[in-house]
Design a protein around this motif. Structure first.
Motif, PDB file in Angstrom:
ATOM      1  N   ALA A 220      38.895  41.183   3.315  1.00 37.06           N
ATOM      2  CA  ALA A 220      37.630  41.853   3.677  1.00 37.06           C
ATOM      3  C   ALA A 220      37.326  41.633   5.160  1.00 37.06           C
ATOM      4  N   TYR A 221      38.381  41.401   5.930  1.00 41.26           N
ATOM      5  CA  TYR A 221      38.209  41.119   7.364  1.00 41.26           C
ATOM      6  C   TYR A 221      37.272  42.106   8.056  1.00 41.26           C
ATOM      7  N   HIS A 222      37.513  43.408   7.804  1.00 42.78           N
ATOM      8  CA  HIS A 222      36.787  44.445   8.545  1.00 42.78           C
ATOM      9  C   HIS A 222      35.292  44.433   8.253  1.00 42.78           C
ATOM     10  N   ALA A 234      37.140  34.702   6.916  1.00 41.06           N
ATOM     11  CA  ALA A 234      37.711  36.055   6.824  1.00 41.06           C
ATOM     12  C   ALA A 234      38.497  36.461   8.061  1.00 41.06           C
ATOM     13  N   CYS A 235      38.206  35.863   9.210  1.00 43.11           N
ATOM     14  CA  CYS A 235      38.976  36.204  10.424  1.00 43.11           C
ATOM     15  C   CYS A 235      40.335  35.507  10.368  1.00 43.11           C
ATOM     16  N   SER A 236      41.245  36.013  11.163  1.00 43.80           N
ATOM     17  CA  SER A 236      42.610  35.476  11.071  1.00 43.80           C
ATOM     18  C   SER A 236      42.695  34.029  11.559  1.00 43.80           C
ATOM     19  N   ARG A 237      41.930  33.692  12.586  1.00 40.30           N
ATOM     20  CA  ARG A 237      41.956  32.377  13.238  1.00 40.30           C
ATOM     21  C   ARG A 237      43.299  32.099  13.931  1.00 40.30           C
ATOM     22  N   TRP A 238      43.998  33.159  14.300  1.00 36.33           N
ATOM     23  CA  TRP A 238      45.286  32.988  14.984  1.00 36.33           C
ATOM     24  C   TRP A 238      45.116  32.801  16.488  1.00 36.33           C
ATOM     25  N   SER A 239      43.922  33.043  17.024  1.00 38.46           N
ATOM     26  CA  SER A 239      43.783  33.148  18.479  1.00 38.46           C
ATOM     27  C   SER A 239      44.312  31.920  19.226  1.00 38.46           C
ATOM     28  N   VAL A 240      43.997  30.729  18.728  1.00 42.65           N
ATOM     29  CA  VAL A 240      44.446  29.533  19.457  1.00 42.65           C
ATOM     30  C   VAL A 240      45.970  29.405  19.367  1.00 42.65           C
ATOM     31  N   GLY A 345      34.980  24.578  18.327  1.00 40.22           N
ATOM     32  CA  GLY A 345      35.843  25.249  19.311  1.00 40.22           C
ATOM     33  C   GLY A 345      36.054  26.723  19.033  1.00 40.22           C
ATOM     34  N   TRP A 346      35.379  27.272  18.030  1.00 45.16           N
ATOM     35  CA  TRP A 346      35.583  28.691  17.674  1.00 45.16           C
ATOM     36  C   TRP A 346      34.283  29.302  17.176  1.00 45.16           C
ATOM     37  N   ILE A 347      33.993  30.521  17.602  1.00 44.90           N
ATOM     38  CA  ILE A 347      32.901  31.326  17.046  1.00 44.90           C
ATOM     39  C   ILE A 347      33.385  32.765  16.962  1.00 44.90           C
ATOM     40  N   THR A 379      38.562  26.747  22.119  1.00 44.41           N
ATOM     41  CA  THR A 379      39.916  26.169  22.011  1.00 44.41           C
ATOM     42  C   THR A 379      40.957  27.245  22.303  1.00 44.41           C
ATOM     43  N   ASP A 380      40.608  28.499  21.993  1.00 48.72           N
ATOM     44  CA  ASP A 380      41.580  29.588  22.159  1.00 48.72           C
ATOM     45  C   ASP A 380      41.492  30.248  23.539  1.00 48.72           C
ATOM     46  N   TYR A 381      40.913  29.558  24.511  1.00 50.69           N
ATOM     47  CA  TYR A 381      40.720  30.147  25.841  1.00 50.69           C
ATOM     48  C   TYR A 381      41.999  30.844  26.346  1.00 50.69           C
ATOM     49  N   GLU A 382      41.864  32.126  26.569  1.00 47.85           N
ATOM     50  CA  GLU A 382      42.984  32.953  27.067  1.00 47.85           C
ATOM     51  C   GLU A 382      42.419  33.717  28.267  1.00 47.85           C
ATOM     52  N   PRO A 383      42.782  33.334  29.510  1.00 44.69           N
ATOM     53  CA  PRO A 383      42.104  33.903  30.679  1.00 44.69           C
ATOM     54  C   PRO A 383      42.022  35.426  30.674  1.00 44.69           C
ATOM     55  N   ILE A 385      41.882  37.663  28.286  1.00 43.72           N
ATOM     56  CA  ILE A 385      40.861  38.212  27.387  1.00 43.72           C
ATOM     57  C   ILE A 385      39.480  37.731  27.845  1.00 43.72           C
ATOM     58  N   HIS A 386      39.430  36.472  28.183  1.00 43.68           N
ATOM     59  CA  HIS A 386      38.132  35.836  28.414  1.00 43.68           C
ATOM     60  C   HIS A 386      37.356  36.452  29.577  1.00 43.68           C
ATOM     61  N   TYR A 387      37.981  36.541  30.735  1.00 45.72           N
ATOM     62  CA  TYR A 387      37.226  37.021  31.908  1.00 45.72           C
ATOM     63  C   TYR A 387      36.855  38.489  31.756  1.00 45.72           C
TER      64      TYR A 387
HETATM   65  C1  LIG Z   1      32.784  36.641  25.783  1.00 46.42           C
HETATM   66  C2  LIG Z   1      34.061  36.649  24.987  1.00 46.42           C
HETATM   67  C3  LIG Z   1      35.082  35.795  25.327  1.00 46.42           C
HETATM   68  C4  LIG Z   1      36.278  35.800  24.602  1.00 46.42           C
HETATM   69  N1  LIG Z   1      37.261  34.920  24.967  1.00 46.42           N
HETATM   70  C5  LIG Z   1      38.417  34.897  24.270  1.00 46.42           C
HETATM   71  C6  LIG Z   1      39.436  33.978  24.606  1.00 46.42           C
HETATM   72  O1  LIG Z   1      39.313  33.190  25.553  1.00 46.42           O
HETATM   73  N2  LIG Z   1      40.574  33.975  23.867  1.00 46.42           N
HETATM   74  C7  LIG Z   1      40.748  34.850  22.819  1.00 46.42           C
HETATM   75  O2  LIG Z   1      41.815  34.803  22.166  1.00 46.42           O
HETATM   76  N3  LIG Z   1      39.807  35.744  22.504  1.00 46.42           N
HETATM   77  C8  LIG Z   1      38.639  35.791  23.168  1.00 46.42           C
HETATM   78  N4  LIG Z   1      37.668  36.695  22.825  1.00 46.42           N
HETATM   79  C9  LIG Z   1      37.980  37.745  21.833  1.00 46.42           C
HETATM   80  C10 LIG Z   1      37.660  37.419  20.356  1.00 46.42           C
HETATM   81  O3  LIG Z   1      36.341  37.007  20.203  1.00 46.42           O
HETATM   82  C11 LIG Z   1      38.618  36.380  19.786  1.00 46.42           C
HETATM   83  O4  LIG Z   1      39.954  36.787  20.020  1.00 46.42           O
HETATM   84  C12 LIG Z   1      38.483  36.216  18.289  1.00 46.42           C
HETATM   85  O5  LIG Z   1      37.157  35.926  17.946  1.00 46.42           O
HETATM   86  C13 LIG Z   1      39.413  35.085  17.843  1.00 46.42           C
HETATM   87  O6  LIG Z   1      39.309  34.844  16.474  1.00 46.42           O
HETATM   88  P1  LIG Z   1      40.483  35.299  15.484  1.00 46.42           P
HETATM   89  O7  LIG Z   1      41.787  34.768  15.940  1.00 46.42           O
HETATM   90  O8  LIG Z   1      40.066  34.941  14.103  1.00 46.42           O
HETATM   91  O9  LIG Z   1      40.486  36.851  15.721  1.00 46.42           O
HETATM   92  P2  LIG Z   1      40.644  38.104  14.765  1.00 46.42           P
HETATM   93  O10 LIG Z   1      39.340  38.799  14.739  1.00 46.42           O
HETATM   94  O11 LIG Z   1      41.225  37.727  13.462  1.00 46.42           O
HETATM   95  O12 LIG Z   1      41.662  39.033  15.566  1.00 46.42           O
HETATM   96  C14 LIG Z   1      43.081  38.788  15.577  1.00 46.42           C
HETATM   97  C15 LIG Z   1      43.559  38.588  16.992  1.00 46.42           C
HETATM   98  O13 LIG Z   1      43.291  39.757  17.764  1.00 46.42           O
HETATM   99  C16 LIG Z   1      42.928  39.380  19.101  1.00 46.42           C
HETATM  100  N5  LIG Z   1      41.560  39.806  19.341  1.00 46.42           N
HETATM  101  C17 LIG Z   1      40.527  39.840  18.464  1.00 46.42           C
HETATM  102  N6  LIG Z   1      39.419  40.352  19.050  1.00 46.42           N
HETATM  103  C18 LIG Z   1      39.760  40.628  20.318  1.00 46.42           C
HETATM  104  C19 LIG Z   1      39.059  41.190  21.408  1.00 46.42           C
HETATM  105  N7  LIG Z   1      37.798  41.583  21.311  1.00 46.42           N
HETATM  106  N8  LIG Z   1      39.706  41.315  22.575  1.00 46.42           N
HETATM  107  C20 LIG Z   1      41.008  40.964  22.703  1.00 46.42           C
HETATM  108  N9  LIG Z   1      41.721  40.435  21.694  1.00 46.42           N
HETATM  109  C21 LIG Z   1      41.113  40.282  20.512  1.00 46.42           C
HETATM  110  C22 LIG Z   1      43.049  37.872  19.184  1.00 46.42           C
HETATM  111  O14 LIG Z   1      44.341  37.551  19.653  1.00 46.42           O
HETATM  112  C23 LIG Z   1      42.885  37.448  17.734  1.00 46.42           C
HETATM  113  O15 LIG Z   1      43.498  36.214  17.437  1.00 46.42           O
HETATM  114  C24 LIG Z   1      36.452  36.706  23.520  1.00 46.42           C
HETATM  115  C25 LIG Z   1      35.407  37.563  23.179  1.00 46.42           C
HETATM  116  C26 LIG Z   1      34.227  37.536  23.901  1.00 46.42           C
HETATM  117  C27 LIG Z   1      33.121  38.465  23.514  1.00 46.42           C
END
Ligand SMILES: Cc1cc2nc3c(=O)[nH]c(=O)nc-3n(C[C@H](O)[C@H](O)[C@H](O)COP(=O)(O)OP(=O)(O)OC[C@H]3O[C@@H](n4cnc5c(N)ncnc54)[C@H](O)[C@@H]3O)c2cc1C
Length: 534
Positions: A220-222, A234-240, A345-347, A379-383, A385-387
């Motif tokens: 039900a991710y969406h 529900a989110c993947s939590r793969w980002s870090v 470290g995650w929201i 924790t998942d800081y990725e420059p 995406i972040h900036y």
């Molecule tokens: C102000 C701000 C700062 C952010 N900084 C980061 C960051 O430093 N590192 C980071 O990985 N993501 C960042 N994001 C994007 C996003 O919020 C996170 O990727 C996501 O919440 C990570 O949780 P997840 O792995 O469960 O993502 P899921 O929602 O399950 O998505 C799967 C993957 O898709 C990618 N993804 C998801 N949403 C986005 C998006 N909006 N833009 C680009 N890629 C996305 C990520 O790699 C993520 O792991 C940021 C978003 C905002 C609004």
């Protein structure tokens, strides 16, 4: 017979053996030359002293490196950990063992890593040592790519569909007598930053998240990705894991594609997995932007927006910043979110966007220190995406629709009965649900009755929400009225979004297997009516 010289695999933010192009190439070079293989990780003091780095980043990385060292040991290899400036480390290894080649993944990091890579490149050229970099993501380096941006989506898809590289069963031997250090639990240059509920590091933890997502967690991710009540699961939590490369992006994309194509997948699951695939596409789309415009780390994409906010903070601004950064704004959802971020470290995406919006629109803070504070906490800081995201949410790109999140409305929408707020803000534990997102509206008697006196137990809002939001939005719209603003914006759109170049549409991957192409962030206004997530 071992030939003289070593092939060096320089691990950076790619802490795995599976689908690791530099490792595969170095192993092949060893097989051809009879040379030894050196698997290297360098702890760079100057990197860890950058203002965007934090001890929670290192803690995750250290756990991942330990697992990598175990995996290498099982294959008869050693992870050589050295501390120092990279060129010096490489130069010493070169003098001792004769470096025949350096293999690594390309890094789209902060300005510091970019400058370091240039120094390494100059050293390699001067020594006649080939340094080969492989792409870690669907992100390309160089001006050719900028010119060809309309084809970016197709290139991304082609790259993602390339075969995965198996983990080598055995590896060539390491050279004898290489100094190596233990992987420290903490680094001396970083202040302690307790994060008791941080995601654990290591590839095994990443693989477990990959499996559990498709085993039901993500179905039900969406519909559940925005609320802090549901998104954590529900989110993947793969980002870090993508940020530190314990998972390969290509393996994740291919798994998603396979699940979408699985005939046993329900239509709801398929929608969920398509939504994730879109975001994996955005992942690279944003990193490509930083690759194309590295100044985005410090400078607003649109020059008019750069001049709009001060980049330094006077005493009043500093006080507002401190209140925001320490979760004392007086808006319960904002403060609860900051507390959650500190501890885990995650929201969610929506909560990240809301924190930036409140900081840079309502409180009119410069986005740069806001970005740095969040970079240290994510924790998942990725420059890349972040900036880009911080600039978008603060209106600094000048290209995107101005968005300002009303924190009270977000609270009512995402946490209607206040479960999340009460979990993270004990001071509000006894506040009735009707006022949980507006405790300042409680009468004095009611405040006393629920042990939450505003201004004593919990702060009053820093500013009037509606007035501050409207004033912030008006300030952001002001430069847009100028013709020169629109002219510059149109140029930025051509350069950064794939629109232009004879095309009226944003560049999209063809993604025939999905039928529906992923939505690019630039197309957001078009989709806003369907779904108000990013
Ligand atoms: C102000 C701000 C700062 C952010 N900084 C980061 C960051 O430093 N590192 C980071 O990985 N993501 C960042 N994001 C994007 C996003 O919020 C996170 O990727 C996501 O919440 C990570 O949780 P997840 O792995 O469960 O993502 P899921 O929602 O399950 O998505 C799967 C993957 O898709 C990618 N993804 C998801 N949403 C986005 C998006 N909006 N833009 C680009 N890629 C996305 C990520 O790699 C993520 O792991 C940021 C978003 C905002 C609004």
């Amino acid at each position: 017979m071992t030939a003289p010289g070593v092939q060096v695999v320089w691990f950076k933010r790619d802490v795995r053996l599976f689908d690791h192009a530099p490792l595969q190439a170095a192993v092949a070079a060893c097989a051809e030359s009879g040379q030894r293989l050196l698997c290297l990780y360098i702890i760079e003091p100057a990197l860890w002293q950058q203002p965007d780095m934090a001890s929670r980043h290192w803690a995750f990385l250290a756990e991942s490196l330990r697992e990598l060292a175990d995996d290498l040991r099982q294959r008869g290899q050693t992870l050589c950990v050295q501390t120092g400036e990279t060129v010096r480390v490489l130069d010493t290894l070169h003098q001792q063992h004769g470096v025949a080649g350096v293999w690594s993944h390309m890094e789209t990091g902060n300005g510091w890593t970019f400058a370091r890579d240039r120094r390494v490149s100059a050293w390699a050229k001067a020594q006649g040592v080939p340094w080969r970099e492989s792409q870690p993501f669907g992100v390309w380096r160089g001006s050719v790519r900028i010119r060809c941006r309309p084809s970016w989506g197709k290139d991304w898809e082609t790259w993602m569909r390339q075969p995965l590289r198996a983990t080598p069963e055995t590896l060539p031997a390491a050279p004898e007598g290489v100094a190596t250090a233990d992987i420290p639990a903490a680094l001396p240059w970083l202040v302690a930053d307790p994060c008791p509920r941080r995601q654990p590091g290591g590839r095994r933890a990443g693989l477990a998240l990959l499996s559990s997502f498709f085993a039901g967690r993500g179905s039900a991710y969406h519909t559940q990705l925005s609320s802090p009540l549901t998104a954590r699961k529900a989110c993947s939590r793969w980002s870090v894991h993508l940020a530190y490369g314990t998972l390969s992006l290509r393996e994740v994309v291919q798994r998603c594609l396979a699940e979408v194509a699985n005939p046993l997948c329900t239509s709801s699951e398929r929608r969920a997995y398509r939504a994730v695939l879109s975001r994996l596409h955005w992942h690279c789309h944003f990193i490509q932007k930083l690759e194309d415009a590295p100044s985005m780390e410090h400078t607003a994409l649109h020059p008019a927006m750069h001049a709009l906010r001060p980049t330094t903070m006077d005493a009043d601004t500093q006080a507002r910043f401190t209140a925001w950064a320490s979760g004392r704004t007086g808006w319960p959802l904002v403060d609860a979110t900051m507390a959650e971020l500190q501890a885990t470290g995650w929201i969610t995406f929506r909560m990240r966007a809301m924190l930036v919006s409140v900081a840079t629109v309502h409180l009119w803070l410069p986005w740069q220190p806001v970005a740095l504070h969040l970079a240290r906490l994510f924790t998942d800081y990725e420059p890349g995406i972040h900036y880009q995201q911080v600039q978008m949410q603060s209106g600094a790109t000048g290209m995107n629709t101005v968005r300002a999140y009303n924190p009270t409305k977000q609270g009512l929408d995402q946490d209607p009965d206040g479960t999340f707020v009460r979990a993270w803000l004990p001071a509000l534990a006894a506040v009735p649900t009707a006022q949980i997102h507006t405790p300042w509206l409680l009468s004095e008697a009611d405040q006393a009755a629920c042990d939450c006196v505003i201004g004593v137990d919990y702060p009053a809002p820093l500013v009037d929400e509606t007035a501050a939001r409207k004033a912030g939005v008006a300030r952001l719209y002001l430069p847009r009225k100028e013709a020169v603003f629109r002219h510059v914006r149109d140029q930025l759109v051509v350069r950064h979004s794939g629109r232009g170049m004879g095309s009226k549409q944003p560049a999209k991957p063809t993604n025939a297997a999905l039928k529906k192409p992923p939505r690019t962030p630039e197309a957001l206004p078009l989709f806003a009516a369907l779904n108000d997530d990013p």
